[in-house]
Design a protein around this motif. Structure first.
Motif, PDB file in Angstrom:
ATOM      1  N   UNK A  44     -69.869  17.016  21.719  1.00  0.00           N
ATOM      2  CA  UNK A  44     -69.288  17.705  20.567  1.00  0.00           C
ATOM      3  C   UNK A  44     -70.363  18.132  19.572  1.00  0.00           C
ATOM      4  N   UNK A  45     -71.484  17.422  19.567  1.00  0.00           N
ATOM      5  CA  UNK A  45     -72.641  17.888  18.798  1.00  0.00           C
ATOM      6  C   UNK A  45     -73.103  19.224  19.368  1.00  0.00           C
ATOM      7  N   UNK A  46     -73.159  19.315  20.729  1.00  0.00           N
ATOM      8  CA  UNK A  46     -73.521  20.579  21.377  1.00  0.00           C
ATOM      9  C   UNK A  46     -72.542  21.687  21.021  1.00  0.00           C
ATOM     10  N   UNK A  47     -71.255  21.358  21.049  1.00  0.00           N
ATOM     11  CA  UNK A  47     -70.240  22.377  20.778  1.00  0.00           C
ATOM     12  C   UNK A  47     -70.375  22.940  19.363  1.00  0.00           C
ATOM     13  N   UNK A  48     -70.592  22.068  18.394  1.00  0.00           N
ATOM     14  CA  UNK A  48     -70.759  22.539  17.015  1.00  0.00           C
ATOM     15  C   UNK A  48     -71.974  23.452  16.917  1.00  0.00           C
ATOM     16  N   UNK A  49     -73.069  23.070  17.594  1.00  0.00           N
ATOM     17  CA  UNK A  49     -74.271  23.902  17.571  1.00  0.00           C
ATOM     18  C   UNK A  49     -74.018  25.253  18.224  1.00  0.00           C
ATOM     19  N   UNK A  50     -73.302  25.257  19.339  1.00  0.00           N
ATOM     20  CA  UNK A  50     -73.014  26.530  20.007  1.00  0.00           C
ATOM     21  C   UNK A  50     -72.182  27.427  19.101  1.00  0.00           C
ATOM     22  N   UNK A  51     -71.144  26.850  18.496  1.00  0.00           N
ATOM     23  CA  UNK A  51     -70.332  27.643  17.579  1.00  0.00           C
ATOM     24  C   UNK A  51     -71.142  28.195  16.430  1.00  0.00           C
ATOM     25  N   UNK A  52     -72.058  27.373  15.918  1.00  0.00           N
ATOM     26  CA  UNK A  52     -72.895  27.782  14.790  1.00  0.00           C
ATOM     27  C   UNK A  52     -73.878  28.883  15.193  1.00  0.00           C
ATOM     28  N   UNK A  53     -74.634  28.654  16.253  1.00  0.00           N
ATOM     29  CA  UNK A  53     -75.692  29.594  16.634  1.00  0.00           C
ATOM     30  C   UNK A  53     -75.123  30.928  17.102  1.00  0.00           C
ATOM     31  N   UNK A  54     -74.093  30.894  17.940  1.00  0.00           N
ATOM     32  CA  UNK A  54     -73.529  32.137  18.463  1.00  0.00           C
ATOM     33  C   UNK A  54     -72.923  32.968  17.338  1.00  0.00           C
ATOM     34  N   UNK A  55     -72.169  32.329  16.459  1.00  0.00           N
ATOM     35  CA  UNK A  55     -71.561  33.061  15.344  1.00  0.00           C
ATOM     36  C   UNK A  55     -72.634  33.623  14.414  1.00  0.00           C
ATOM     37  N   UNK A  56     -73.696  32.855  14.172  1.00  0.00           N
ATOM     38  CA  UNK A  56     -74.803  33.338  13.330  1.00  0.00           C
ATOM     39  C   UNK A  56     -75.427  34.594  13.913  1.00  0.00           C
ATOM     40  N   UNK A  57     -75.729  34.555  15.210  1.00  0.00           N
ATOM     41  CA  UNK A  57     -76.369  35.708  15.860  1.00  0.00           C
ATOM     42  C   UNK A  57     -75.456  36.932  15.836  1.00  0.00           C
ATOM     43  N   UNK A  58     -74.171  36.735  16.092  1.00  0.00           N
ATOM     44  CA  UNK A  58     -73.251  37.870  16.127  1.00  0.00           C
ATOM     45  C   UNK A  58     -73.051  38.476  14.738  1.00  0.00           C
ATOM     46  N   UNK A  59     -72.981  37.629  13.709  1.00  0.00           N
ATOM     47  CA  UNK A  59     -72.856  38.149  12.343  1.00  0.00           C
ATOM     48  C   UNK A  59     -74.117  38.914  11.950  1.00  0.00           C
ATOM     49  N   UNK A  60     -75.278  38.390  12.335  1.00  0.00           N
ATOM     50  CA  UNK A  60     -76.533  39.101  12.058  1.00  0.00           C
ATOM     51  C   UNK A  60     -76.564  40.452  12.764  1.00  0.00           C
ATOM     52  N   UNK A 216     -59.321  20.343  28.460  1.00  0.00           N
ATOM     53  CA  UNK A 216     -58.723  21.667  28.283  1.00  0.00           C
ATOM     54  C   UNK A 216     -59.416  22.482  27.196  1.00  0.00           C
ATOM     55  N   UNK A 217     -59.657  23.741  27.488  1.00  0.00           N
ATOM     56  CA  UNK A 217     -60.260  24.646  26.506  1.00  0.00           C
ATOM     57  C   UNK A 217     -59.368  24.778  25.282  1.00  0.00           C
ATOM     58  N   UNK A 218     -58.059  24.843  25.490  1.00  0.00           N
ATOM     59  CA  UNK A 218     -57.136  25.064  24.378  1.00  0.00           C
ATOM     60  C   UNK A 218     -56.868  23.809  23.553  1.00  0.00           C
ATOM     61  N   UNK A 219     -57.515  22.682  23.890  1.00  0.00           N
ATOM     62  CA  UNK A 219     -57.404  21.499  23.031  1.00  0.00           C
ATOM     63  C   UNK A 219     -58.763  21.018  22.524  1.00  0.00           C
ATOM     64  N   UNK A 220     -59.846  21.413  23.190  1.00  0.00           N
ATOM     65  CA  UNK A 220     -61.176  20.935  22.792  1.00  0.00           C
ATOM     66  C   UNK A 220     -62.032  22.076  22.228  1.00  0.00           C
ATOM     67  N   UNK A 221     -61.356  23.087  21.695  1.00  0.00           N
ATOM     68  CA  UNK A 221     -62.041  24.275  21.185  1.00  0.00           C
ATOM     69  C   UNK A 221     -62.485  24.110  19.738  1.00  0.00           C
ATOM     70  N   UNK A 222     -61.872  23.173  19.018  1.00  0.00           N
ATOM     71  CA  UNK A 222     -62.078  23.141  17.566  1.00  0.00           C
ATOM     72  C   UNK A 222     -63.487  22.738  17.124  1.00  0.00           C
ATOM     73  N   UNK A 223     -64.252  21.896  17.871  1.00  0.00           N
ATOM     74  CA  UNK A 223     -65.630  21.668  17.424  1.00  0.00           C
ATOM     75  C   UNK A 223     -66.457  22.955  17.360  1.00  0.00           C
ATOM     76  N   UNK A 224     -66.184  23.881  18.275  1.00  0.00           N
ATOM     77  CA  UNK A 224     -66.871  25.171  18.248  1.00  0.00           C
ATOM     78  C   UNK A 224     -66.484  25.966  17.005  1.00  0.00           C
ATOM     79  N   UNK A 225     -65.234  25.852  16.595  1.00  0.00           N
ATOM     80  CA  UNK A 225     -64.780  26.551  15.393  1.00  0.00           C
ATOM     81  C   UNK A 225     -65.378  25.929  14.128  1.00  0.00           C
ATOM     82  N   UNK A 226     -65.590  24.621  14.158  1.00  0.00           N
ATOM     83  CA  UNK A 226     -66.269  23.980  13.023  1.00  0.00           C
ATOM     84  C   UNK A 226     -67.660  24.580  12.857  1.00  0.00           C
ATOM     85  N   UNK A 227     -68.384  24.737  13.975  1.00  0.00           N
ATOM     86  CA  UNK A 227     -69.705  25.355  13.911  1.00  0.00           C
ATOM     87  C   UNK A 227     -69.642  26.797  13.452  1.00  0.00           C
ATOM     88  N   UNK A 228     -68.605  27.521  13.887  1.00  0.00           N
ATOM     89  CA  UNK A 228     -68.460  28.926  13.489  1.00  0.00           C
ATOM     90  C   UNK A 228     -68.238  29.052  11.982  1.00  0.00           C
TER      91      UNK A 228
END
Length: 647
Positions: A44-60, A216-228
């Motif tokens: 879940x540490x990885x998931x938060x980082x992925x959400x953070x980094x991907x969203x950062x790059x796309x916003x940039x 499940x993707x539809x239940x374990x998606x929220x750590x990525x959204x925290x990073x986003x």
């Protein structure tokens, strides 16, 4: 749209160290599981980082170019992840030949699921249990990568639409922390985050095995959204207004708000980062996979602590340059490769070095780091920024030199022979071994085939018993137990799990008239529910054997005692202790304690017997791997029954 002059990328020092911390949690959990039962939350540490980094790059990208090029984004993600994934599949297929054939069962569909980013749903479909699988699937760890790929596909598309919904220029997006596009993305992030968190609560509530909710993707998606959400305000480039606030926070105490001073002060900032990491470590130490608290608050707190650590790192980044912690920075950069390779090395080493689990973990760790270095240098770095151009064409002089007959001898000398041998060896290792492993692997393990065969025999027996009851050939239960095995076994009801299922025929050979009902993945809670139903229709016999010690969860102890109280003093109860994990051993101690609290409870101590005959166990060190083992298991139950009736 005018292009912003603000750079699109900037290295944020400190992120790799926190990412490495998440990797270390996962490695300890998989390689030295007894030390950190909740280390799986490192993903879940990885998931938060992925959400953070991907969203950062796309916003940039949107800020600088006015749009998100989705196809290019998907291409970059594939080039970043897929080459290394292909390599790990080839390596895993090759190394699987060192294992017993049962470990390779179903490896074809498992490898295809890994390459198709479908492992998490594959595990759900086949009923895979994250911790209680019969044998560890060799690609089970790629479920996290499948979920991340689903995030790239879904979130990239949603983010592109959300930013298009309310256009703004790049300078406005760069200046204000709260503006039109960010409001839309924030709303979508919150909706997805809250929705998937609620889904996890629903799927895990009361579940004896929470694997479905976890995979499940539809239940374990929220750590990525925290990073986003963090990326919206504290991405690679902070909004100008927020930068000014941080600059004000670095003044002397008394010149700004207390909370801003604490966050910006280097000492207090470092203390808070340490607190976040300690909190995650404590959650990993005190929670485990089957704990309800893991899904209620554990994963959420881990995600929020990681997000807060990222915010604190961004606060520090806007001040003076940070020093790297070299080892953690190294592990963070190579975390993808280490994560990919550690599982197959652990499975192989744990079997080849089974006498020393700690040594197996250390060897697997060293092999994972070494292999990840090769992967990083020769695979990941080559493809990360796109495929390189082919080398330039050869000149005429080079062609003549190569084709000149006088030079042929030099090209087939010792160096040439070495290259040819090396080429053949590489071809053999890269293609022939994986191909052979892929096509020669059995579709099902021998244990699974045993289970299916015994389940079929059980259904046939039930049909026969039903016919006998209807014809009146089944005698009514007598008040005495009898003196022969046939008479005593006619008073026995046995409810069991997959271990008992594998030994069903052996049990019926020694207890020929027993009513045996065994099934895969059955827990003590399931056994309690079955007894309730049998009590209602009066089919429970005088002696009840509960062989349900494999599929444990946090309420297993409760249901053991609930079964004893449900049956009451009118029944003799035999509890079969289980063998395998440390959790199983702990539960066996509890089961033994029941025999001292209740005079009608007896123990068939399979845990003790199995520990003395480990060579009779299957490849997973839990189920029965030999005919002798099945007979010994049945004998252990029979002896306990005879003791219960005073023989």
């Amino acid at each position: 749209m005018a292009k912003s002059t603000i750079p699109t990328k900037k290295e944020i020092q400190g992120l790799n160290e926190v990412r490495a911390f998440g990797l270390i949690l996962v490695l300890i959990y998989h390689l030295f599981g007894e030390l950190l039962p909740g280390g799986f939350m490192g993903v879940d540490v990885f998931f938060v980082f992925s959400g953070y980094l991907i969203t950062s790059h796309l916003i940039n990208e949107y800020r600088d170019h006015g749009k998100i090029q989705l196809l290019q984004f998907y291409k970059r993600r594939l080039l970043r992840l897929y080459p290394a994934m292909i390599c790990v599949v080839l390596v895993t297929l090759s190394l699987s030949l060192l294992l017993a054939s049962d470990f390779r069962a179903g490896i074809r569909i498992q490898s295809l699921a890994a390459l198709g980013w479908f492992t998490n749903f594959y595990e759900i479909i086949v009923g895979g249990s994250y911790e209680n699988a019969l044998l560890p699937h060799l690609f089970v760890h790629t479920w996290t990568l499948a979920l991340e790929m689903h995030f790239y596909l879904i979130w990239g598309f949603i983010l592109s639409l959300a930013l298009k919904a309310k256009k703004t220029d790049g300078h406005t997006l760069a200046k204000y922390p709260i503006n039109g596009p960010r409001k839309i993305v924030l709303a979508v992030s919150i909706i997805l985050g809250v929705g998937t968190f609620a889904t996890m609560q629903y799927l895990s509530f009361g579940a004896t095995d929470p694997s479905y909710a976890y995979y499940a993707t539809y239940s374990h998606f929220y750590p990525l959204m925290v990073g986003a959400i963090v990326a919206l305000f504290f991405g690679h480039e902070l909004p100008v207004k927020l930068k000014l606030s941080l600059a004000a926070g670095r003044g002397k105490r008394g010149q700004q708000k207390l909370w801003l001073y604490i966050l910006c002060n280097y000492t207090s900032n470092a203390i808070l980062i340490a607190f976040c990491l300690i909190l995650i470590a404590c959650l990993s130490f005190f929670l485990n996979f089957n704990s309800a608290w893991t899904y209620r608050i554990g994963i959420l707190l881990t995600s929020l602590a990681t997000a807060f650590a990222i915010v604190l790192i961004r606060f520090r980044q806007e001040g003076k340059t940070l020093k790297k912690v070299k080892l953690l920075d190294y592990l963070g950069i190579r975390s993808y490769g280490i994560y990919l390779y550690h599982w197959i090395f652990w499975v192989v080493c744990s079997r080849l070095l089974s006498v020393n689990a700690t040594l197996a973990g250390i060897v697997a760790l060293l092999l994972s780091i070494a292999t990840s270095e090769l992967s990083y240098r020769f695979v990941e770095s080559r493809f990360r920024h796109g495929l390189k151009r082919a080398p330039k064409e050869m000149t005429k002089d080079e062609i003549q030199k190569l084709t000149n007959p006088k030079n042929k001898r030099s090209h087939i000398g010792s160096a040439g022979v070495f290259k040819q041998v090396a080429s053949v060896a590489i071809l053999f290792a890269v293609f022939i071994l994986p191909t052979y492993s892929f096509f020669s692997a059995p579709a099902k393990s021998s244990m699974e085939m045993d289970f299916e065969r015994e389940a079929l025999y059980q259904e046939i027996s039930k049909m026969r018993d039903t016919l006998l009851e209807k014809s009146g050939h089944v005698s009514a239960s007598a008040n005495t137990y009898g003196t022969t095995v046939e008479e005593i076994s006619s008073k026995v009801t046995l409810i069991g799990d997959s271990v008992a299922l594998g030994a069903r025929s052996a049990i019926l050979e020694q207890l020929p008239n027993a009513a045996v009902d065994v099934a895969k993945s059955r827990s003590m809670q399931n056994g309690y529910e079955m007894l309730q139903s049998m009590q209602t229709d009066g089919s429970v016999r005088d002696i009840v054997v509960l062989a349900l010690e494999t599929n444990l969860h946090q309420y297993s102890d409760f249901y053991v005692e609930a079964c004893i109280r449900l049956l009451g003093d009118n029944h003799k109860i035999v509890l079969v202790t289980g063998y395998g994990s440390s959790e199983t051993q702990t539960h066996s101690i509890f089961a033994r304690s029941m025999s001292t609290l209740y005079s009608n409870v007896y123990i068939a101590d399979w845990a003790k017997t199995a520990d003395e005959h480990k060579d009779l166990l299957g490849a997973d060190n839990t189920h029965l791997g030999t005919a002798e083992g099945k007979v010994l298991y049945a004998s252990t139950i029979k002896d306990a029954i005879m003791k219960a009736v005073g023989l």
